[in-house]
Every structure is written in C-alpha cells, then in structure tokens.
Design a protein around this motif. Structure first.
Motif, PDB file in Angstrom:
ATOM      1  N   TYR A 265       0.885  -1.106   0.187  1.00 12.64           N
ATOM      2  CA  TYR A 265      -0.041   0.145   0.204  1.00 12.64           C
ATOM      3  C   TYR A 265       0.842   1.111  -0.276  1.00 12.64           C
ATOM      4  O   TYR A 265       1.096   1.801   0.873  1.00 12.64           O
ATOM      5  N   PRO A 266       1.586   1.612  -1.182  1.00 12.11           N
ATOM      6  CA  PRO A 266       2.426   2.760  -1.010  1.00 12.11           C
ATOM      7  C   PRO A 266       1.562   4.125  -1.203  1.00 12.11           C
ATOM      8  O   PRO A 266       0.481   4.140  -1.470  1.00 12.11           O
ATOM      9  N   THR A 267       2.417   4.900  -0.722  1.00  9.60           N
ATOM     10  CA  THR A 267       1.662   6.522  -0.789  1.00  9.60           C
ATOM     11  C   THR A 267       2.791   7.250  -1.547  1.00  9.60           C
ATOM     12  O   THR A 267       4.025   7.110  -1.514  1.00  9.60           O
ATOM     13  N   ASN A 268       2.317   8.182  -2.104  1.00 10.23           N
ATOM     14  CA  ASN A 268       2.990   9.201  -2.870  1.00 10.23           C
ATOM     15  C   ASN A 268       3.818  10.285  -2.157  1.00 10.23           C
ATOM     16  O   ASN A 268       4.626  10.936  -2.735  1.00 10.23           O
ATOM     17  N   LYS A 269       3.267  10.516  -1.172  1.00  7.27           N
ATOM     18  CA  LYS A 269       3.899  11.702  -0.245  1.00  7.27           C
ATOM     19  C   LYS A 269       4.807  11.165   0.595  1.00  7.27           C
ATOM     20  O   LYS A 269       5.027   9.982   1.084  1.00  7.27           O
ATOM     21  N   THR A 270       5.892  11.882   0.794  1.00  7.57           N
ATOM     22  CA  THR A 270       7.099  11.585   1.561  1.00  7.57           C
ATOM     23  C   THR A 270       7.130  11.770   3.018  1.00  7.57           C
ATOM     24  O   THR A 270       7.811  10.907   3.957  1.00  7.57           O
ATOM     25  N   PHE A 271       6.209  12.857   3.468  1.00 12.80           N
ATOM     26  CA  PHE A 271       6.177  13.045   4.848  1.00 12.80           C
ATOM     27  C   PHE A 271       7.530  13.663   5.345  1.00 12.80           C
ATOM     28  O   PHE A 271       7.661  13.180   6.686  1.00 12.80           O
ATOM     29  N   ASP A 272       8.277  14.301   4.755  1.00 13.00           N
ATOM     30  CA  ASP A 272       9.485  14.756   5.066  1.00 13.00           C
ATOM     31  C   ASP A 272       9.398  15.721   6.311  1.00 13.00           C
ATOM     32  O   ASP A 272      10.231  15.797   7.271  1.00 13.00           O
ATOM     33  N   SER A 273       8.314  16.644   5.929  1.00 17.42           N
ATOM     34  CA  SER A 273       8.424  17.808   6.961  1.00 17.42           C
ATOM     35  C   SER A 273       7.713  17.210   8.318  1.00 17.42           C
ATOM     36  O   SER A 273       8.032  17.801   9.259  1.00 17.42           O
ATOM     37  N   GLU A 274       6.777  16.115   8.521  1.00 19.09           N
ATOM     38  CA  GLU A 274       6.526  15.664   9.461  1.00 19.09           C
ATOM     39  C   GLU A 274       7.624  14.913  10.346  1.00 19.09           C
ATOM     40  O   GLU A 274       7.561  15.014  11.464  1.00 19.09           O
ATOM     41  N   ILE A 275       8.497  14.288   9.501  1.00 22.06           N
ATOM     42  CA  ILE A 275       9.480  13.684  10.328  1.00 22.06           C
ATOM     43  C   ILE A 275      10.310  14.533  10.759  1.00 22.06           C
ATOM     44  O   ILE A 275      11.140  14.214  11.778  1.00 22.06           O
ATOM     45  N   ASP A 276      10.710  15.455   9.815  1.00 19.41           N
ATOM     46  CA  ASP A 276      11.839  16.722  10.377  1.00 19.41           C
ATOM     47  C   ASP A 276      11.070  17.317  11.634  1.00 19.41           C
ATOM     48  O   ASP A 276      12.109  17.404  12.608  1.00 19.41           O
ATOM     49  N   GLU A 277       9.892  17.442  11.889  1.00 21.15           N
ATOM     50  CA  GLU A 277       9.492  18.035  13.002  1.00 21.15           C
ATOM     51  C   GLU A 277       9.575  17.178  14.427  1.00 21.15           C
ATOM     52  O   GLU A 277       9.888  17.438  15.331  1.00 21.15           O
ATOM     53  N   ILE A 278       9.465  15.858  13.891  1.00 19.59           N
ATOM     54  CA  ILE A 278       9.495  14.768  15.075  1.00 19.59           C
ATOM     55  C   ILE A 278      11.073  14.686  15.441  1.00 19.59           C
ATOM     56  O   ILE A 278      11.263  14.572  16.712  1.00 19.59           O
ATOM     57  N   LEU A 279      12.017  14.549  14.612  1.00 23.50           N
ATOM     58  CA  LEU A 279      13.265  14.479  15.038  1.00 23.50           C
ATOM     59  C   LEU A 279      13.745  15.740  15.829  1.00 23.50           C
ATOM     60  O   LEU A 279      14.511  15.546  16.740  1.00 23.50           O
ATOM     61  N   LYS A 280      13.349  16.910  15.361  1.00 26.18           N
ATOM     62  CA  LYS A 280      13.747  18.195  16.058  1.00 26.18           C
ATOM     63  C   LYS A 280      13.167  17.835  17.397  1.00 26.18           C
ATOM     64  O   LYS A 280      13.847  18.302  18.346  1.00 26.18           O
ATOM     65  N   LEU A 281      12.148  17.560  17.789  1.00 25.46           N
ATOM     66  CA  LEU A 281      11.621  17.343  18.874  1.00 25.46           C
ATOM     67  C   LEU A 281      12.424  16.504  19.796  1.00 25.46           C
ATOM     68  O   LEU A 281      12.403  16.535  21.102  1.00 25.46           O
ATOM     69  N   ILE A 282      12.578  15.229  19.258  1.00 28.47           N
ATOM     70  CA  ILE A 282      13.290  14.093  19.781  1.00 28.47           C
ATOM     71  C   ILE A 282      14.766  14.755  20.226  1.00 28.47           C
ATOM     72  O   ILE A 282      15.127  14.402  21.279  1.00 28.47           O
ATOM     73  N   LYS A 283      15.431  15.510  19.431  1.00 29.62           N
ATOM     74  CA  LYS A 283      16.516  16.057  19.899  1.00 29.62           C
ATOM     75  C   LYS A 283      16.280  17.227  20.773  1.00 29.62           C
ATOM     76  O   LYS A 283      17.184  17.098  21.797  1.00 29.62           O
ATOM     77  N   GLU A 284      15.472  18.002  20.735  1.00 29.92           N
ATOM     78  CA  GLU A 284      15.077  18.851  21.855  1.00 29.92           C
ATOM     79  C   GLU A 284      15.053  18.246  23.273  1.00 29.92           C
ATOM     80  O   GLU A 284      15.300  18.678  24.233  1.00 29.92           O
ATOM     81  N   LYS A 285      14.202  17.128  23.206  1.00 33.55           N
ATOM     82  CA  LYS A 285      14.016  16.387  24.474  1.00 33.55           C
ATOM     83  C   LYS A 285      15.170  15.422  24.870  1.00 33.55           C
ATOM     84  O   LYS A 285      15.087  15.156  26.330  1.00 33.55           O
ATOM     85  N   GLY A 286      16.189  15.400  24.102  1.00 32.17           N
ATOM     86  CA  GLY A 286      17.303  14.518  24.582  1.00 32.17           C
ATOM     87  C   GLY A 286      16.846  13.099  24.416  1.00 32.17           C
ATOM     88  O   GLY A 286      17.378  12.378  25.064  1.00 32.17           O
ATOM     89  N   TYR A 287      15.759  12.788  23.749  1.00 29.30           N
ATOM     90  CA  TYR A 287      15.449  11.254  23.487  1.00 29.30           C
ATOM     91  C   TYR A 287      16.446  10.653  22.646  1.00 29.30           C
ATOM     92  O   TYR A 287      17.129  11.081  21.894  1.00 29.30           O
ATOM     93  N   MET A 288      16.062   9.262  22.368  1.00 26.40           N
ATOM     94  CA  MET A 288      16.547   8.279  21.706  1.00 26.40           C
ATOM     95  C   MET A 288      15.566   7.534  20.725  1.00 26.40           C
ATOM     96  O   MET A 288      14.629   7.748  21.011  1.00 26.40           O
TER      97      MET A 288
END
Length: 279
Positions: A189-212
């Motif tokens: 079930y492929p999707t044509n959308k990359t969701f890069d912006s959503e993932i970038d935001e999540i990674l930024k939050l993980i970095k800010e929180k000091g999570y793994m």
C-alpha cells in the motif's frame, strides 16, 4: 561501533508472540556475545481500553505483570556474570488515554530498568481505535476507514509527535519505538507523499527532548517492508542531528535475538538505555 545489546525483546507473556521462555532468550543473547539483553514486553493496555485487534492480542495481561518482573529479576541474578539483563516495557501511547499510561508508569517505573514509547494504535475519524501493524487485511480496512492512506500516515506521525510532547510523568520512556512502523505494509500500500516535514519536526522534538530512537531490525523481515525502522533516510537525518540509536530486534521468539544487526549502518551513534547511566 558494533551493537552491544538487544534492547527491544518480547517474551512468552506476549499473546501474539511465541511460547519461548525468557531464559531461552537469555541463552541466545549469550550465544550472540551480547553484553546486554533488555526485555521490553508490551505493557498491558489501559483497563478501560478495548483492544481493537481482531484477536485482542496486542499486549500482556495485567495479571501477568508481577510474574514477568519476577522472572526478569530471577534471570538477572542467575546470569549476572555472563550478561546484563534489563527488565522493562514497550508502552503504547494512545490518544485519550494519557492519564492511564502515566498511572501505569508511576506504578511500575521504579521496578524497571528500561522502556520504549511506541505508537501502534490510532484514533480513527469515527472515534474508534485501530492497530496499524496487525495484518494487511486490517490495514486495508484502516485505509478505507480513514479515507486515504495519506491520512493514515498523517495521523500516525501526528500521534507520534503527541507522544513525544505529552507529559507522562517522571517515568516517561525516553526512547521512541520503531519510528516508521507505519511503513510495515508500504510495498503493498504505497503512498506518493514523503512526509518529510512531519518527520523533520519529530526528529527536532526528539533532539530537543534528549530522547533516543529505537533502531529496529524487525522491518527487514516483514514481507511488505524490507526496511529497518526507521528507514535509511530517517536514520541519516537523525544521525545528522546526533540523535542516539538503541539497537533492537523486536524479537518475539528466542532464535531471532540480534537478527539483522549485521545489516545496521556502522557510521551512526549507538547508545544504551539512559537508566543504565543512572545506575
């Protein structure tokens, strides 16, 4: 840097796993020359939450929690000279059940060594709940329920973001499980959308929180995925942010301990769960 442990492991207390005893996982880990083995069984779902999977087998039973911890502690002592054993949970973040989750963590947080915060359940547009990684048939039903696969992905990443941001008390897990689990059926079930912006935001939050991040090899062996969770693109982005990874096989049977670790990238920052540092 090579993986020193398997930090995402299930047990015979998991209803959708195997009947392999916890001790058999330990012996397999020793055979693989691991320094650490972390049992992270699916924490019981909130008592007033109805498991949406067709088999109602998503998580361990409430009545088994004490026996699970007791067995983990027994194995810790028995094998203390051969391997460091951690006992913990993979905790589900479910929209609308934050209080229940915090209460569970408050109850057992002092008794465990490790924990993962994961999203398996999504709240659908009709206010029912669904489990995204159960089966291809169920995922097809979920797409229909949401109206598009893009909306399923969007809801998943929004829920992951909520999991990272939400306050679950002092015992909140600081490792995010299989970040791209939503891609389990991506080849079917492929999707044509990359969701890069959503993932970038999540990674930024993980970095800010000091999570793994859970570096999870299970997806390599899923018929319609064939990829590490998170995928290589996300691994690269996280690595550029110096987000630590914690290796895990997501084993539900003893023979798959450390499976796929030879396929992990070698140029990333590997770590061990934060509680180890506090001991």
């Amino acid at each position: 840097m090579q993986p020193t442990g398997d930090f995402h492991v299930h047990t015979n207390f998991c209803p959708h796993g195997s009947l392999d005893k916890m001790e058999s996982y330990v012996k397999e880990a020793i055979e693989n020359n691991l320094q650490y083995l972390s049992f992270t069984e699916h924490a019981p779902l909130p008592r007033n939450f109805i498991d949406p999977t067709p088999a109602s087998d998503s998580a361990m039973k409430w009545e088994d929690v004490e026996d699970y911890i007791k067995e983990g502690n027994r194995l810790k002592e028995k094998y203390r000279d051969q391997i460091s054993i951690l006992i913990g949970f993979e905790v589900d973040f479910i929209e609308g059940y934050h209080q229940d989750t915090e209460e569970f963590l408050n109850q057992y947080g002092d008794q465990i060594d490790d924990a993962i915060l994961s999203v398996h359940m999504l709240k659908a547009p009709d206010n029912t709940y669904v489990c995204i990684d159960y089966s291809t048939e169920e995922f097809e039903r979920i797409i229909s329920l949401f109206g598009s696969i893009e909306f399923v992905y969007e809801t998943y990443y929004q829920t992951v973001k909520s999991a990272i941001k939400h306050d679950l008390g002092k015992h909140k897990p600081t490792r995010i499980g299989h970040l791209t689990l939503i891609e389990k059926f991506a080849n079917l079930y492929p999707t044509n959308k990359t969701f890069d912006s959503e993932i970038d935001e999540i990674l930024k939050l993980i970095k800010e929180k000091g999570y793994m991040l859970d570096l999870n090899t299970a997806g390599l062996y899923k018929t319609h995925c064939k990829s590490i969770y998170p995928n290589q693109s996300v691994i690269k982005k996280a690595n550029q942010l110096s987000i630590p990874f914690v290796t895990g096989s997501d084993s539900h049977e003893a023979k798959t301990i450390a499976r796929g670790f030879d396929q992990l990238p070698t140029d990333i920052m590997l770590s061990v769960p934060s509680k180890i540092y506090k001991s």
